[in-house]
Design a protein around this motif. Sequence first.
Motif, PDB file in Angstrom:
ATOM      1  N   MET A  18       1.070  -1.141   0.108  1.00 36.04           N
ATOM      2  CA  MET A  18       0.000   0.157  -0.130  1.00 36.04           C
ATOM      3  C   MET A  18       0.944   1.327   0.106  1.00 36.04           C
ATOM      4  N   PRO A  19       1.354   1.558  -1.104  1.00 35.98           N
ATOM      5  CA  PRO A  19       2.564   2.693  -1.204  1.00 35.98           C
ATOM      6  C   PRO A  19       1.801   3.983  -0.470  1.00 35.98           C
ATOM      7  N   ILE A  20       0.635   4.263  -0.573  1.00 37.27           N
ATOM      8  CA  ILE A  20      -0.165   5.367  -0.030  1.00 37.27           C
ATOM      9  C   ILE A  20      -0.886   4.829   1.300  1.00 37.27           C
ATOM     10  N   ARG A  21      -0.437   5.243   2.416  1.00 32.72           N
ATOM     11  CA  ARG A  21      -1.076   4.831   3.600  1.00 32.72           C
ATOM     12  C   ARG A  21      -0.938   5.902   4.539  1.00 32.72           C
ATOM     13  N   GLY A  22      -1.701   5.758   5.547  1.00 35.83           N
ATOM     14  CA  GLY A  22      -1.608   6.519   6.836  1.00 35.83           C
ATOM     15  C   GLY A  22      -2.297   6.099   7.975  1.00 35.83           C
ATOM     16  N   VAL A  47      -4.983   2.288  10.615  1.00 41.47           N
ATOM     17  CA  VAL A  47      -4.591   2.591   9.279  1.00 41.47           C
ATOM     18  C   VAL A  47      -5.401   2.356   8.061  1.00 41.47           C
ATOM     19  N   VAL A  48      -5.090   3.363   6.966  1.00 44.20           N
ATOM     20  CA  VAL A  48      -5.774   3.265   5.958  1.00 44.20           C
ATOM     21  C   VAL A  48      -4.799   3.086   4.905  1.00 44.20           C
ATOM     22  N   GLY A  49      -4.877   2.051   4.099  1.00 44.75           N
ATOM     23  CA  GLY A  49      -3.856   2.021   2.937  1.00 44.75           C
ATOM     24  C   GLY A  49      -4.426   1.994   1.539  1.00 44.75           C
ATOM     25  N   GLY A  54      -6.051   0.559  -6.730  1.00 47.96           N
ATOM     26  CA  GLY A  54      -7.378   1.147  -6.479  1.00 47.96           C
ATOM     27  C   GLY A  54      -7.810   0.540  -5.120  1.00 47.96           C
ATOM     28  N   ARG A  55      -7.410  -0.803  -4.764  1.00 47.83           N
ATOM     29  CA  ARG A  55      -7.982  -1.445  -3.534  1.00 47.83           C
ATOM     30  C   ARG A  55      -7.734  -0.768  -2.163  1.00 47.83           C
ATOM     31  N   VAL A  56      -8.473  -0.738  -1.235  1.00 50.12           N
ATOM     32  CA  VAL A  56      -8.194  -0.162  -0.292  1.00 50.12           C
ATOM     33  C   VAL A  56      -8.688  -0.998   1.119  1.00 50.12           C
ATOM     34  N   SER A  57      -7.542  -0.788   1.995  1.00 52.29           N
ATOM     35  CA  SER A  57      -7.892  -1.554   3.283  1.00 52.29           C
ATOM     36  C   SER A  57      -7.923  -0.541   4.463  1.00 52.29           C
ATOM     37  N   LEU A  58      -8.619  -1.072   5.269  1.00 53.25           N
ATOM     38  CA  LEU A  58      -8.848  -0.147   6.498  1.00 53.25           C
ATOM     39  C   LEU A  58      -8.701  -1.094   7.844  1.00 53.25           C
ATOM     40  N   TYR A  59      -7.705  -0.706   8.682  1.00 51.60           N
ATOM     41  CA  TYR A  59      -7.361  -1.555   9.619  1.00 51.60           C
ATOM     42  C   TYR A  59      -7.615  -0.960  11.100  1.00 51.60           C
ATOM     43  N   TRP A  60      -8.491  -1.258  11.839  1.00 55.74           N
ATOM     44  CA  TRP A  60      -8.904  -0.757  13.128  1.00 55.74           C
ATOM     45  C   TRP A  60      -8.346  -1.412  14.140  1.00 55.74           C
TER      46      TRP A  60
END
Length: 182
Positions: A18-22, A47-49, A54-60
């Motif tokens: 996920m080259p763009i993540r925060g 963390v949001v990646g 275009g796939r997105v992952s949300l890690y709570w």
Amino acid sequence: MAKNTQDREDLLRDGTAMPIRGRIWVHRADVNRDAPCQTGRPDLEVVVGFRPDGRVSLYWDQDPVFQFDTQRQLRRVFSLSNLYRADRRRLCLIRKESQQNADQRENVASRLRLKLEPISDDVQQSILEQLNHCLKVLRDYLTATPKHKLETIGESESEFTERVLCWIESLNDPIPIADSLS
């Protein structure tokens, strides 16, 4: 999943797919009313990646985790220590079954097999409600004044915030479930 923070992967540092993540910290009580915050500081790492396709992952933190495909459809969920995946526009629970290998005589080897198990409409609705609540909390934290602590890789904090907010706003309501993992 890791039981304590020393055992888990640092997704901000190591999530190179996920080259763009925060990463932003939120109060646990804002996400789960049954788990009040132990301190005055935010204690839940989100963390949001974004992957290049275009796939997105949300890690709570470790749980829940929500993963989306390129069409912004929910494809995989990890919630309450259960793993779910999309199958024909429904979420199915993934159960691990071990099979005994009959060819082994003394040391019977076990082989792991994954089995998809349909879930009830109520369970699926509960997962989607949890997702919607998490998205609302994330939106609230990203638009709050003063700003909450945010760390990013691949974009500036303001660019990342704008990307996440635009992505959230682009989601259909209700959020569709993917046809499959492909």
